[in-house]
Design a protein around this motif. Structure first.
Motif, PDB file in Angstrom:
ATOM      1  N   GLU A 129       0.833  -1.181   0.099  1.00 16.34           N
ATOM      2  CA  GLU A 129       0.023  -0.084  -0.011  1.00 16.34           C
ATOM      3  C   GLU A 129       0.988   1.347  -0.148  1.00 16.34           C
ATOM      4  OE1 GLU A 129      -3.349   2.132   2.882  1.00 16.34           O
ATOM      5  OE2 GLU A 129      -3.378  -0.068   2.452  1.00 16.34           O
ATOM      6  N   ILE A 130       0.628   2.187  -0.912  1.00 16.37           N
ATOM      7  CA  ILE A 130       1.401   3.398  -1.063  1.00 16.37           C
ATOM      8  C   ILE A 130       0.792   4.513  -0.368  1.00 16.37           C
ATOM      9  CG2 ILE A 130       2.870   4.642  -2.896  1.00 16.37           C
ATOM     10  CD1 ILE A 130       2.906   2.210  -4.285  1.00 16.37           C
ATOM     11  N   ALA A 131       1.220   5.419   0.319  1.00 15.40           N
ATOM     12  CA  ALA A 131       0.763   6.612   0.620  1.00 15.40           C
ATOM     13  C   ALA A 131       1.250   7.764  -0.253  1.00 15.40           C
ATOM     14  CB  ALA A 131       0.997   7.001   1.958  1.00 15.40           C
ATOM     15  N   VAL A 132       0.124   8.597  -0.471  1.00 16.77           N
ATOM     16  CA  VAL A 132       0.591   9.534  -1.508  1.00 16.77           C
ATOM     17  C   VAL A 132       0.245  10.922  -0.669  1.00 16.77           C
ATOM     18  CG1 VAL A 132       0.193   8.622  -3.526  1.00 16.77           C
ATOM     19  CG2 VAL A 132      -1.616   9.838  -2.482  1.00 16.77           C
ATOM     20  N   SER A 133       1.051  12.087  -1.165  1.00 23.34           N
ATOM     21  CA  SER A 133       1.054  13.435  -0.423  1.00 23.34           C
ATOM     22  C   SER A 133       0.715  14.334  -1.415  1.00 23.34           C
ATOM     23  CB  SER A 133       2.325  13.730   0.381  1.00 23.34           C
ATOM     24  OG  SER A 133       2.304  12.730   1.550  1.00 23.34           O
ATOM     25  N   SER A 155      -3.145   4.973   0.172  1.00 22.58           N
ATOM     26  CA  SER A 155      -3.559   5.768   1.306  1.00 22.58           C
ATOM     27  C   SER A 155      -3.211   7.384   1.127  1.00 22.58           C
ATOM     28  CB  SER A 155      -2.891   5.719   2.751  1.00 22.58           C
ATOM     29  OG  SER A 155      -3.271   4.231   3.095  1.00 22.58           O
ATOM     30  N   MET A 156      -4.003   8.148   1.598  1.00 22.07           N
ATOM     31  CA  MET A 156      -3.780   9.661   1.639  1.00 22.07           C
ATOM     32  C   MET A 156      -3.088  10.086   2.945  1.00 22.07           C
ATOM     33  SD  MET A 156      -6.307  12.820   0.687  1.00 22.07           S
ATOM     34  CE  MET A 156      -7.262  12.774   2.310  1.00 22.07           C
ATOM     35  N   LYS A 157      -1.635  10.620   3.094  1.00 23.98           N
ATOM     36  CA  LYS A 157      -1.359  11.357   4.006  1.00 23.98           C
ATOM     37  C   LYS A 157      -1.717  12.851   3.967  1.00 23.98           C
ATOM     38  CE  LYS A 157       2.606  11.423   7.156  1.00 23.98           C
ATOM     39  NZ  LYS A 157       3.870  11.232   7.704  1.00 23.98           N
ATOM     40  N   VAL A 158      -1.975  13.255   5.206  1.00 20.45           N
ATOM     41  CA  VAL A 158      -2.659  14.795   5.236  1.00 20.45           C
ATOM     42  C   VAL A 158      -1.716  15.480   6.221  1.00 20.45           C
ATOM     43  CG1 VAL A 158      -4.504  16.206   5.634  1.00 20.45           C
ATOM     44  CG2 VAL A 158      -5.102  13.756   4.919  1.00 20.45           C
ATOM     45  N   ASP A 159      -1.320  16.624   5.610  1.00 17.32           N
ATOM     46  CA  ASP A 159      -0.475  17.667   6.632  1.00 17.32           C
ATOM     47  C   ASP A 159      -1.421  18.124   7.421  1.00 17.32           C
ATOM     48  OD1 ASP A 159       1.128  19.140   7.915  1.00 17.32           O
ATOM     49  OD2 ASP A 159       1.872  20.313   6.014  1.00 17.32           O
ATOM     50  N   ASN A 163       3.694  20.225   8.857  1.00 16.91           N
ATOM     51  CA  ASN A 163       4.400  21.205   7.770  1.00 16.91           C
ATOM     52  C   ASN A 163       5.435  20.216   7.353  1.00 16.91           C
ATOM     53  OD1 ASN A 163       2.499  23.334   7.294  1.00 16.91           O
ATOM     54  ND2 ASN A 163       3.044  23.804   9.052  1.00 16.91           N
ATOM     55  N   ARG A 164       5.224  18.910   7.332  1.00 16.53           N
ATOM     56  CA  ARG A 164       6.422  17.979   6.630  1.00 16.53           C
ATOM     57  C   ARG A 164       5.714  17.073   5.302  1.00 16.53           C
ATOM     58  NH1 ARG A 164       9.252  14.123  11.212  1.00 16.53           N
ATOM     59  NH2 ARG A 164       7.556  12.946  10.460  1.00 16.53           N
ATOM     60  N   ASN A 165       6.108  16.095   5.856  1.00 19.15           N
ATOM     61  CA  ASN A 165       5.425  15.072   4.770  1.00 19.15           C
ATOM     62  C   ASN A 165       3.845  15.205   4.572  1.00 19.15           C
ATOM     63  OD1 ASN A 165       5.414  13.365   2.531  1.00 19.15           O
ATOM     64  ND2 ASN A 165       5.160  11.583   3.950  1.00 19.15           N
ATOM     65  N   GLY A 166       3.131  14.998   3.666  1.00 17.67           N
ATOM     66  CA  GLY A 166       1.641  15.095   3.848  1.00 17.67           C
ATOM     67  C   GLY A 166       1.037  16.167   2.783  1.00 17.67           C
ATOM     68  N   VAL A 167      -0.223  15.873   2.200  1.00 14.80           N
ATOM     69  CA  VAL A 167      -0.734  16.786   1.427  1.00 14.80           C
ATOM     70  C   VAL A 167      -1.122  18.254   2.206  1.00 14.80           C
ATOM     71  CG1 VAL A 167      -3.042  15.887   1.480  1.00 14.80           C
ATOM     72  CG2 VAL A 167      -2.308  17.201  -0.581  1.00 14.80           C
ATOM     73  N   SER A 168      -0.783  19.389   1.434  1.00 12.06           N
ATOM     74  CA  SER A 168      -1.100  20.516   2.057  1.00 12.06           C
ATOM     75  C   SER A 168      -2.617  20.814   1.909  1.00 12.06           C
ATOM     76  CB  SER A 168      -0.411  21.616   1.598  1.00 12.06           C
ATOM     77  OG  SER A 168      -0.609  22.071   0.214  1.00 12.06           O
ATOM     78  N   ALA A 169      -3.043  22.032   2.420  1.00  7.55           N
ATOM     79  CA  ALA A 169      -4.489  22.343   2.597  1.00  7.55           C
ATOM     80  C   ALA A 169      -4.733  22.900   1.235  1.00  7.55           C
ATOM     81  CB  ALA A 169      -4.762  23.370   3.499  1.00  7.55           C
ATOM     82  N   PHE A 170      -3.599  23.327   0.642  1.00  9.46           N
ATOM     83  CA  PHE A 170      -3.694  24.136  -0.773  1.00  9.46           C
ATOM     84  C   PHE A 170      -3.832  22.959  -1.850  1.00  9.46           C
ATOM     85  CE2 PHE A 170      -1.064  26.786   1.954  1.00  9.46           C
ATOM     86  CZ  PHE A 170      -1.871  27.935   1.867  1.00  9.46           C
ATOM     87  N   GLU A 171      -3.377  21.901  -1.535  1.00  7.90           N
ATOM     88  CA  GLU A 171      -3.584  20.812  -2.854  1.00  7.90           C
ATOM     89  C   GLU A 171      -4.523  19.647  -2.560  1.00  7.90           C
ATOM     90  OE1 GLU A 171       0.435  20.668  -5.510  1.00  7.90           O
ATOM     91  OE2 GLU A 171       0.819  19.934  -3.374  1.00  7.90           O
ATOM     92  N   ARG A 216     -10.091  14.791  10.831  1.00  6.55           N
ATOM     93  CA  ARG A 216     -11.617  14.305  10.725  1.00  6.55           C
ATOM     94  C   ARG A 216     -11.901  15.048   9.565  1.00  6.55           C
ATOM     95  NH1 ARG A 216     -11.118  14.890  16.644  1.00  6.55           N
ATOM     96  NH2 ARG A 216     -11.178  12.981  17.674  1.00  6.55           N
ATOM     97  N   ASP A 217     -11.764  16.147   9.525  1.00  4.13           N
ATOM     98  CA  ASP A 217     -12.320  16.909   8.230  1.00  4.13           C
ATOM     99  C   ASP A 217     -11.882  16.552   6.843  1.00  4.13           C
ATOM    100  OD1 ASP A 217     -13.709  19.630   7.146  1.00  4.13           O
ATOM    101  OD2 ASP A 217     -11.595  19.778   6.272  1.00  4.13           O
ATOM    102  N   ALA A 218     -10.458  16.178   6.685  1.00  8.12           N
ATOM    103  CA  ALA A 218     -10.174  15.286   5.533  1.00  8.12           C
ATOM    104  C   ALA A 218     -10.896  14.128   5.333  1.00  8.12           C
ATOM    105  CB  ALA A 218      -8.745  15.263   5.665  1.00  8.12           C
ATOM    106  N   VAL A 219     -11.146  13.487   6.379  1.00  6.69           N
ATOM    107  CA  VAL A 219     -11.806  12.077   6.039  1.00  6.69           C
ATOM    108  C   VAL A 219     -13.307  12.400   5.752  1.00  6.69           C
ATOM    109  CG1 VAL A 219     -12.729  10.201   7.404  1.00  6.69           C
ATOM    110  CG2 VAL A 219     -10.499  11.109   7.838  1.00  6.69           C
TER     111      VAL A 219
END
Length: 411
Positions: A129-133, A155-159, A163-171, A216-219
């Motif tokens: 399983e691969i997590a994307v950011s 999987s989706m990793k959320v920042d 402010n390191r690995n994980g998708v930012s709110a902007f993307e 929780r909001d991202a979920v």
């Protein structure tokens, strides 16, 4: 229990190629034990996993075995963790994940740190399983799935504020849209949503609760697009042990697997340190009062004394900056290290009455703390760092060996 003694040492199972720079010598009745050795107690790992499972309650447990299981050996630790109740394994790179598969481990494995130009095809083919950011990472993973001709768990990793690995709110919206399209195409199966805490070692820091709400909001936003995750996870070792409200569907402990407290000021939580760093005494000699020891003569013998030479140094992970600032345990006694730590060796002051200490005896540099012995946290305190750095810093000619039966036969 591991005790430094003259003859009643446990029989280890050496691992060839430990720490990558030198094959581990094979101890046997016909040959000497390694000069320097990191002995990993797999039963301690199993004990720690069972304790973490208790804290997890109904949530699953992902055992984090990145960085070669924090330098304890990913395959052996992974098997021990799964046998003790962990439900899956977590690593950073796809190479780490594929190595677990090649070793025969079939349990779920998640990998979460990549450059966007990583060749994901081996991981896809190995059912990792691969997590994307970011949308760019997702594009590369989907291309790999199409090339292999199969569906990949993503999987989706959320920042959420580290402010390191994980998708930012902007993307985030762009990534969610891409995930929804890939799921509709059949290229991916949506595996999970997760994040990483910034202040988990401060259990009541208000930032923790903010991060949990962002997750929780991202979920919820993913669910509105039909992306319903198999599991949501946030809790690392510290949160697993101190914040039951953050269990979600799974917890993701790392350092606690290895018996080191993620919040040392709160105690040990009943964890058992798994790694013992030890070396065999290469030489015992007398040193007269007034004589200097090691480079620069930073230590001068205040009286006639006896010293022991250990064949381990900063090339093996004993920091030079630790010179004169740590003890070793020989038998049931502690002795101070003296003079500068050299590349290959350190010197220990046995005092004018060394007792029965002899060449070939074992000295523990750090371990589980049995009989008041030194522990990795002592090094961390002296160096103003964390014990993570201490155990992952062991390297060079140190041979890794194992005791304990945990994990035997686990796939």
């Amino acid at each position: 229990m591991i005790i430094a003694a003259h003859s009643d040492r446990p029989t280890p199972v050496p691992e060839a190629g430990a720490f990558s720079l030198a094959p581990a010598p094979r101890a046997s009745s016909s040959g000497p034990a390694p000069q320097a050795e990191a002995l990993v107690d797999l039963d301690a790992v199993a004990h720690n996993v069972r304790l973490l499972c208790e804290h997890a309650g109904d949530a699953g447990v992902m055992a984090v075995v990145k960085a070669d299981a924090y330098n304890h050996g990913a395959v052996a630790v992974g098997r021990a963790a799964l046998a003790a109740g962990a439900t899956e394994l977590g690593v950073t790179t796809v190479d780490e994940a594929v190595a677990l598969r090649e070793a025969g481990i079939t349990a779920p494995v998640v990998s979460w740190l990549h450059t966007a130009d990583t060749d994901f095809r081996p991981a896809v083919a190995a059912n990792v399983e691969i997590a994307v950011s970011s949308p760019r990472h997702l594009h590369a993973v989907v291309d790999a799935a199409r090339s292999v001709g199969t569906t990949v768990a993503v999987s989706m990793k959320v920042d959420t504020g580290l402010n390191r690995n994980g998708v930012s709110a902007f993307e985030l919206d762009a990534l969610l849209d891409g995930l929804a399209r890939a799921q509709a195409e059949g290229a991916i199966r949506f595996g999970g949503v997760f994040s990483h805490l910034a202040h988990a070692d401060e259990p009541h820091n208000p930032v923790i609760d903010v991060q949990a709400e962002v997750l929780r909001d991202a979920v919820a936003r993913a669910a509105r697009l039909g992306l319903r995750a198999d599991r949501v996870h946030l809790a690392n070792s510290a949160a697993t042990l101190t914040r039951p409200d953050l269990r979600f569907d799974m917890v993701r402990p790392g350092i606690a697997l290895y018996g080191l407290s993620p919040v040392p000021e709160l105690g040990g939580f009943g964890l058992r340190p798994a790694m013992t760093l030890r070396a065999r005494i290469a030489l015992v000699k007398k040193v007269p009062a007034g004589a200097g020891v090691s480079y620069g003569h930073t230590w001068i013998a205040p009286r006639d004394t006896t010293v022991a030479l250990l064949p381990v140094g900063y090339a093996d992970g004993v920091p030079r900056s630790l010179s004169g600032r740590f003890d070793v345990q020989i038998g049931s006694r502690r002795f101070p290290q003296i003079g500068r730590v050299c590349m290959d060796q350190v010197v220990v002051d046995l005092g004018p009455d060394p007792g029965s200490v002899a060449e070939g005896d074992t000295a523990i540099l750090f371990g589980p703390g049995d009989d008041g012995g030194p522990v990795a946290q002592e090094w961390a305190d002296a160096l103003d760092t964390i014990h993570y750095e201490v155990v992952t810093g062991v390297r060079g000619r140190v041979a890794r060996s194992y005791v304990g039966s945990a994990g035997t036969g686990v796939r």
